[in-house]
Design an enzyme around this catalytic site. Sequence first.
Site, mmCIF file in Angstrom:
data_model
loop_
_atom_site.group_PDB
_atom_site.id
_atom_site.type_symbol
_atom_site.label_atom_id
_atom_site.label_comp_id
_atom_site.label_asym_id
_atom_site.label_seq_id
_atom_site.Cartn_x
_atom_site.Cartn_y
_atom_site.Cartn_z
ATOM 1 N N LYS A 153 4.159 -5.202 -0.464
ATOM 2 C CA LYS A 153 3.581 -3.965 -1.008
ATOM 3 C C LYS A 153 2.730 -3.210 0.012
ATOM 4 C CE LYS A 153 5.031 -4.084 -5.351
ATOM 5 N NZ LYS A 153 5.983 -3.044 -5.816
ATOM 6 N N GLU A 176 -0.685 2.796 -9.964
ATOM 7 C CA GLU A 176 -0.419 1.960 -11.123
ATOM 8 C C GLU A 176 -0.143 0.554 -10.617
ATOM 9 O OE1 GLU A 176 1.907 3.426 -9.486
ATOM 10 O OE2 GLU A 176 3.420 1.859 -9.344
ATOM 11 N N SER A 212 9.622 -12.013 -0.926
ATOM 12 C CA SER A 212 8.880 -10.750 -0.923
ATOM 13 C C SER A 212 7.384 -10.927 -1.095
ATOM 14 C CB SER A 212 9.432 -9.847 -2.032
ATOM 15 O OG SER A 212 9.423 -10.544 -3.265
#
Lengths: 413, 263
Positions: free
Chosen positions: A107, A129, A395
């Site tokens: 991220k 969000e 990930s």
Amino acid sequence: MTAPQTLPNSLRTGPDDRGHFGQFGGRYVAETLMPLILALEREYRSAQADPAFKAEFDRLLKDYVGRPSPLWLAQRLTDHLRESASEGFGAKIYLKREDLNHTGAHKINNCIGQILLAKRMGKTRIIAETGAGQHGVATATVAALFGLPCTIFMGAVDVARQQPNVFRMKLLGAEVVAVESGAKTLKDAMNEALRHWVANVHDTFYIIGTVAGPHPYPELVRDFQSVIGDEAKAQILEAEGRLPDMLIAPVGGGSNAIGLFHPFLDDAGVEIVGVEAAGEGLDGKHAASLAGGKPGILHGNKTYLLQDDDGQITEAHSISAGLDYPGIGPEHSWLHDIGRVRYEPVTDAEALASFQKLTKLEGIIPALESAHAIAAAERIAPTLGKDKIIIVNCSGRGDKDINTVAEALGVAV
Amino acid sequence: MTRFAATFAKPETALVAFITAGDGDTAANLDALVAGGADVIELGLPFTDPMADGPAIQAANLRSLAKGTTTADIFAMASAFRARHVEVPLVLMGYANPMTVRGADWFAAECAKAGVDGIICVDIPAEEDAELGPSLRAAGVDLIRLATPTTDPARLPAVLEGAGGFLYYVSVAGITGLQQAAQASIEEAVARLKDATDLPVAVGFGVRTPEQAAQIAKVADGVVVGSAFIDIIAQHGDAAAPHVEAFTRSLADAIHGAKEIAA
């Protein structure tokens, strides 16, 4: 002779100038936001042409995020799967270790890129969000680094089940707003972030966490995440002297997956598999928008959505909060429709089993999102020859998920 | 002459009243709006994810859906309204997905069949007009566009291209039902919009009282009130109609008299 071939019909040129990937994507937003979306696109084009922007992005990824992330040969997992495979079968599995990035997932790559854009646009507040809280933590992290106030919208249900991440965000200086509307999860957090943005467009930059939302978000988030695939390509060529036979990555919105896939889209010999969260199974509650949904319009883009006959959005379910969303990025919808990427479902139970297996065999605790991709690799690797190579996107790390996993296994922590 | 043209040809400013379909006794509330003096009706199509709406209309959407309201139910309400009220313009307002899920042609044909005069779709800006606009225009249903405080002069022609019925000026950059814009900014914006289009201009978002409505009515062709009706329906449930009618009358009196007072 060995220079990478540019195909005349490249799959990497999208979206078109209106933000569409085939019939998907676009800019389905309220008129209030439209001028801002157009300004963001102009700013992004100018940043793309500015060597200083790329240099600063690369510097932060290297020195702050800790890139490049390693490409790890998961030998014990490979050997384990070969034991149950037929003679000569059992592909070699590499893990792209995005879990080793600062803040523990892919991220942060996107957040670094977007906060640099926010700075270029002169915006003084950041909103985002979050579902599980990973994107919220990554956003709060870059907001702290750049000294900008930050508000994170998170469904009240997610706030309750992800308390450690809520506390992390607060430590980082972010305000966390618990969203009480709808099912009080990621979709509702996104609705509330959009509502807040509409009322504060003059000074606020919205860092969207995945390859969804109105154009140009799916494009720019993909571009910032493509560092994953660019690195993986160089690393596998270094390790094996050739490209892999297959890529596997989990897909919620799909940012880690598109980041790995995009640099390989024109490499016809590389098979690409995206893994959707099948929750309790496709007959029960799930989050597999491609397997169980149809095209529709939500949150600024046209894409596959879980919905009923009247176009009302239905609630998604996955044990992985990061995959618990009733839509998927529009470029994935397009890659699905044209058949370039194959999307497979993996259930909560399969992901839970792979979460434990990878932890025991490799000493790597994967995020539940990533465990979905591991589960698909476990299913596929034994059907491929020993000489085949698979790269799986790990990930994120699974520390955030230990309470969820303990609860699912009936263990009191 | 279309129902919109006939309505906005009247000398007094129009009251445009919004309620959410399927929240409370919709047929009774619609009749109450007309009886109280509303000139244009906006009937909201409920959606699970009403991103542009404040808490009042969000809750109304969810109450309606929780009762099982379907798109077919809403077209039935619209047809029945048209049978009872031949001359009052009826607008359906909502979000793109329920309008396009069966195809834009289907939706446009259903609108025409039910006697719906216009559509407001919150999340289809001019750039995505192809999604719904051509089908509506082919079916003779007006696509009512929204202009906002962020719609700059360079953008306005694109917003007006293909627009019909009236132009809805969203007077605050925000969501429905919360803050109200300053009167001076509304007057400036309406003047600018009327320079750019012959369409009537209706002003909405944050208008809750007859006093506010009367101020806006001095300069606009229509004043939109929504959340204040929704609050009444939330409070009185299926017995809201008399309260809706009384409130409508107070708004209509204020709005209809505004231009004479101003003159």
